[in-house]
Design a protein around this motif. Structure first.
Motif, PDB file in Angstrom:
ATOM      1  N   GLU A  94       1.007  -1.252  -0.007  1.00  0.00           N
ATOM      2  CA  GLU A  94      -0.036  -0.059   0.059  1.00  0.00           C
ATOM      3  C   GLU A  94       0.926   1.324   0.021  1.00  0.00           C
ATOM      4  OE1 GLU A  94      -4.024   1.606   2.095  1.00  0.00           O
ATOM      5  OE2 GLU A  94      -2.814   0.366   3.253  1.00  0.00           O
ATOM      6  N   ILE A  95       0.651   1.829  -0.816  1.00  0.00           N
ATOM      7  CA  ILE A  95       1.481   3.491  -1.074  1.00  0.00           C
ATOM      8  C   ILE A  95       0.613   4.555  -0.754  1.00  0.00           C
ATOM      9  CG2 ILE A  95       2.498   4.946  -2.821  1.00  0.00           C
ATOM     10  CD1 ILE A  95       2.975   2.069  -4.362  1.00  0.00           C
ATOM     11  N   THR A  96       0.678   5.400   0.208  1.00  0.00           N
ATOM     12  CA  THR A  96      -0.042   6.340   0.680  1.00  0.00           C
ATOM     13  C   THR A  96       0.840   7.578   1.043  1.00  0.00           C
ATOM     14  OG1 THR A  96       0.217   5.806   3.156  1.00  0.00           O
ATOM     15  CG2 THR A  96      -1.606   4.585   1.908  1.00  0.00           C
ATOM     16  N   ALA A  97       0.009   8.789   1.165  1.00  0.00           N
ATOM     17  CA  ALA A  97       0.560   9.928   1.669  1.00  0.00           C
ATOM     18  C   ALA A  97      -0.515  10.686   2.362  1.00  0.00           C
ATOM     19  CB  ALA A  97       1.090  11.012   0.530  1.00  0.00           C
ATOM     20  N   LEU A 132      -2.769   3.972  -3.006  1.00  0.00           N
ATOM     21  CA  LEU A 132      -2.565   2.699  -4.027  1.00  0.00           C
ATOM     22  C   LEU A 132      -2.426   1.545  -3.291  1.00  0.00           C
ATOM     23  CD1 LEU A 132      -0.319   4.694  -6.692  1.00  0.00           C
ATOM     24  CD2 LEU A 132      -2.923   4.527  -6.720  1.00  0.00           C
ATOM     25  N   VAL A 133      -3.146   0.597  -3.603  1.00  0.00           N
ATOM     26  CA  VAL A 133      -2.893  -0.835  -3.274  1.00  0.00           C
ATOM     27  C   VAL A 133      -2.341  -1.680  -4.524  1.00  0.00           C
ATOM     28  CG1 VAL A 133      -3.596  -3.107  -2.326  1.00  0.00           C
ATOM     29  CG2 VAL A 133      -4.460  -0.965  -1.442  1.00  0.00           C
ATOM     30  N   PRO A 153     -10.763   5.270   0.069  1.00  0.00           N
ATOM     31  CA  PRO A 153     -10.125   5.852  -1.253  1.00  0.00           C
ATOM     32  C   PRO A 153      -9.246   5.256  -1.897  1.00  0.00           C
ATOM     33  CG  PRO A 153      -9.143   6.953   0.795  1.00  0.00           C
ATOM     34  CD  PRO A 153     -10.026   5.839   1.224  1.00  0.00           C
ATOM     35  N   ALA A 154      -8.764   4.012  -1.366  1.00  0.00           N
ATOM     36  CA  ALA A 154      -7.515   3.159  -2.000  1.00  0.00           C
ATOM     37  C   ALA A 154      -7.838   2.894  -3.322  1.00  0.00           C
ATOM     38  CB  ALA A 154      -7.165   2.011  -1.078  1.00  0.00           C
ATOM     39  N   LEU A 155      -7.136   2.917  -4.235  1.00  0.00           N
ATOM     40  CA  LEU A 155      -7.205   2.414  -5.726  1.00  0.00           C
ATOM     41  C   LEU A 155      -6.366   1.046  -5.735  1.00  0.00           C
ATOM     42  CD1 LEU A 155      -6.881   5.724  -7.870  1.00  0.00           C
ATOM     43  CD2 LEU A 155      -8.917   4.368  -7.632  1.00  0.00           C
ATOM     44  N   PRO A 156      -6.968  -0.093  -6.199  1.00  0.00           N
ATOM     45  CA  PRO A 156      -6.312  -1.053  -6.496  1.00  0.00           C
ATOM     46  C   PRO A 156      -5.599  -0.980  -7.872  1.00  0.00           C
ATOM     47  CG  PRO A 156      -8.642  -1.566  -6.903  1.00  0.00           C
ATOM     48  CD  PRO A 156      -8.430  -0.298  -6.359  1.00  0.00           C
ATOM     49  N   PHE A 184       4.348  16.955   2.748  1.00  0.00           N
ATOM     50  CA  PHE A 184       3.489  15.920   2.015  1.00  0.00           C
ATOM     51  C   PHE A 184       4.362  14.798   1.636  1.00  0.00           C
ATOM     52  CE2 PHE A 184       1.636  14.345  -1.954  1.00  0.00           C
ATOM     53  CZ  PHE A 184       0.329  14.318  -1.376  1.00  0.00           C
ATOM     54  N   LEU A 185       5.688  14.981   1.025  1.00  0.00           N
ATOM     55  CA  LEU A 185       6.373  14.009   0.235  1.00  0.00           C
ATOM     56  C   LEU A 185       6.862  13.207   1.579  1.00  0.00           C
ATOM     57  CD1 LEU A 185       6.885  13.460  -2.768  1.00  0.00           C
ATOM     58  CD2 LEU A 185       9.243  14.495  -2.471  1.00  0.00           C
ATOM     59  N   ARG A 186       7.283  13.919   2.679  1.00  0.00           N
ATOM     60  CA  ARG A 186       8.019  13.065   3.771  1.00  0.00           C
ATOM     61  C   ARG A 186       6.777  12.073   4.274  1.00  0.00           C
ATOM     62  NH1 ARG A 186       9.371  16.356   7.388  1.00  0.00           N
ATOM     63  NH2 ARG A 186       9.076  18.459   6.534  1.00  0.00           N
ATOM     64  N   SER A 187       5.630  12.468   4.013  1.00  0.00           N
ATOM     65  CA  SER A 187       4.762  11.425   4.582  1.00  0.00           C
ATOM     66  C   SER A 187       4.448  10.221   3.794  1.00  0.00           C
ATOM     67  CB  SER A 187       3.292  12.447   4.763  1.00  0.00           C
ATOM     68  OG  SER A 187       2.757  12.557   3.665  1.00  0.00           O
ATOM     69  N   VAL A 188       4.915  10.238   2.595  1.00  0.00           N
ATOM     70  CA  VAL A 188       4.839   8.978   1.715  1.00  0.00           C
ATOM     71  C   VAL A 188       4.972   7.812   2.386  1.00  0.00           C
ATOM     72  CG1 VAL A 188       5.291   8.018  -0.597  1.00  0.00           C
ATOM     73  CG2 VAL A 188       4.800  10.394  -0.434  1.00  0.00           C
ATOM     74  N   THR A 189       4.277   6.680   2.346  1.00  0.00           N
ATOM     75  CA  THR A 189       4.701   5.493   3.018  1.00  0.00           C
ATOM     76  C   THR A 189       4.611   4.446   1.943  1.00  0.00           C
ATOM     77  OG1 THR A 189       2.485   4.849   3.953  1.00  0.00           O
ATOM     78  CG2 THR A 189       4.149   6.110   5.313  1.00  0.00           C
ATOM     79  N   CYS A 190       5.162   3.532   2.023  1.00  0.00           N
ATOM     80  CA  CYS A 190       5.236   2.355   0.891  1.00  0.00           C
ATOM     81  C   CYS A 190       5.376   0.954   1.722  1.00  0.00           C
ATOM     82  CB  CYS A 190       6.397   2.553  -0.076  1.00  0.00           C
ATOM     83  SG  CYS A 190       6.719   1.096  -1.062  1.00  0.00           S
ATOM     84  N   LEU A 191       4.190   0.518   2.353  1.00  0.00           N
ATOM     85  CA  LEU A 191       4.310  -0.938   3.236  1.00  0.00           C
ATOM     86  C   LEU A 191       3.364  -1.895   2.655  1.00  0.00           C
ATOM     87  CD1 LEU A 191       3.919   1.307   6.504  1.00  0.00           C
ATOM     88  CD2 LEU A 191       6.130   0.421   5.466  1.00  0.00           C
ATOM     89  N   PRO A 192       4.140  -3.507   2.947  1.00  0.00           N
ATOM     90  CA  PRO A 192       3.295  -4.282   2.536  1.00  0.00           C
ATOM     91  C   PRO A 192       2.126  -4.656   3.704  1.00  0.00           C
ATOM     92  CG  PRO A 192       5.302  -5.064   3.895  1.00  0.00           C
ATOM     93  CD  PRO A 192       5.369  -3.439   3.626  1.00  0.00           C
ATOM     94  N   ILE A 193       1.032  -4.921   3.134  1.00  0.00           N
ATOM     95  CA  ILE A 193      -0.111  -5.235   3.879  1.00  0.00           C
ATOM     96  C   ILE A 193      -0.595  -6.631   3.711  1.00  0.00           C
ATOM     97  CG2 ILE A 193      -1.383  -2.823   3.278  1.00  0.00           C
ATOM     98  CD1 ILE A 193      -2.947  -4.075   1.224  1.00  0.00           C
ATOM     99  N   ASP A 194      -1.092  -7.301   5.091  1.00  0.00           N
ATOM    100  CA  ASP A 194      -1.221  -8.485   5.197  1.00  0.00           C
ATOM    101  C   ASP A 194      -2.857  -8.877   5.038  1.00  0.00           C
ATOM    102  OD1 ASP A 194      -1.383 -11.105   6.327  1.00  0.00           O
ATOM    103  OD2 ASP A 194      -0.843 -10.855   8.270  1.00  0.00           O
ATOM    104  N   ILE A 195      -2.853  -9.755   3.804  1.00  0.00           N
ATOM    105  CA  ILE A 195      -4.220 -10.140   3.401  1.00  0.00           C
ATOM    106  C   ILE A 195      -4.891 -11.407   3.780  1.00  0.00           C
ATOM    107  CG2 ILE A 195      -4.119  -8.520   1.482  1.00  0.00           C
ATOM    108  CD1 ILE A 195      -3.517 -10.784  -0.058  1.00  0.00           C
TER     109      ILE A 195
END
Length: 208
Positions: A94-97, A132-133, A153-156, A184-195
């Protein structure tokens, strides 16, 4: 006839030299690819900052970065940029800001060879939010079978690769907006999610 044979021999020798030169250049080109350079900046799922090859990033007007930074030729000086490598072997990412921003932003996903496989910007995103997921077709189907995307609001984003990287760019059209854009840019995360389903969700009861 002799000149014709000589021309053929010269052509063959020239082609051989070009082939040898290309073979010797492959390791150098590979080491300078975006994937290789990002690999040297951070691990998978670590967001790193990218500066343009020629910019004024050392000026006092730009806030200091808290993440690794390296200059890239493809970074436009009009934008500030962050990037993250991901790996989908264990599940989607999941990629978020945090929040929204007035500045134009874009997010692009690339495979490990640098091929662009997905792009979106603030005008196309739901409510202008970075969320984004990213996963393989099977992973996205599994995500849709859970409640993770309900009221979200996540977009697959379906990709056919297991490794890639995302680049988030924010336009600096006015110098007064730089601090907000940088935050804003420093708040960007890029983390795996457990499904994987939990015991309760899957109907499995623990022994008493």
């Amino acid at each position: 006839m002799g000149r014709f044979i000589l021309a053929i021999l010269i052509g063959l020798v020239g082609a051989g030299l070009v082939h040898i030169a290309v073979v010797f250049m492959i390791p150098r080109v590979s080491d300078n690819s975006a994937w290789s350079r990002l690999s040297s900046l951070g691990e998978y799922f670590q967001v790193v900052r990218i500066a343009p090859l020629r910019d004024s990033s050392s000026s006092a007007s730009e806030p200091p970065s808290e993440t690794p930074r390296e200059r890239f030729a493809f970074a436009d000086p009009a934008f500030i940029v962050a990037s993250c490598r991901f790996e989908l072997g264990d599940g989607p990412v999941e990629i978020t800001a945090n929040g929204t921003i007035d500045n134009f932003w874009s997010a692009s996903i690339y495979d490990s060879q640098g091929g662009n496989i997905y792009s979106i910007n603030d005008r196309a995103a739901i409510d202008g939010i970075v969320n984004l997921v990213v996963g393989t077709p099977q992973q996205i189907e599994e995500v849709r079978a859970t409640t993770l995307l309900e009221d979200s609001p996540a977009l697959p984003v379906i990709v056919d690769v297991l490794r890639g990287y995302v680049t988030v760019r924010v336009l600096i059209d006015e110098e007064s907006k730089r601090a907000a854009a940088d935050s804003f840019l420093r708040s960007v995360t890029c983390l795996p999610i457990d499904i994987r389903p939990t015991a309760a969700a899957s109907g499995v009861e623990r022994d008493s």
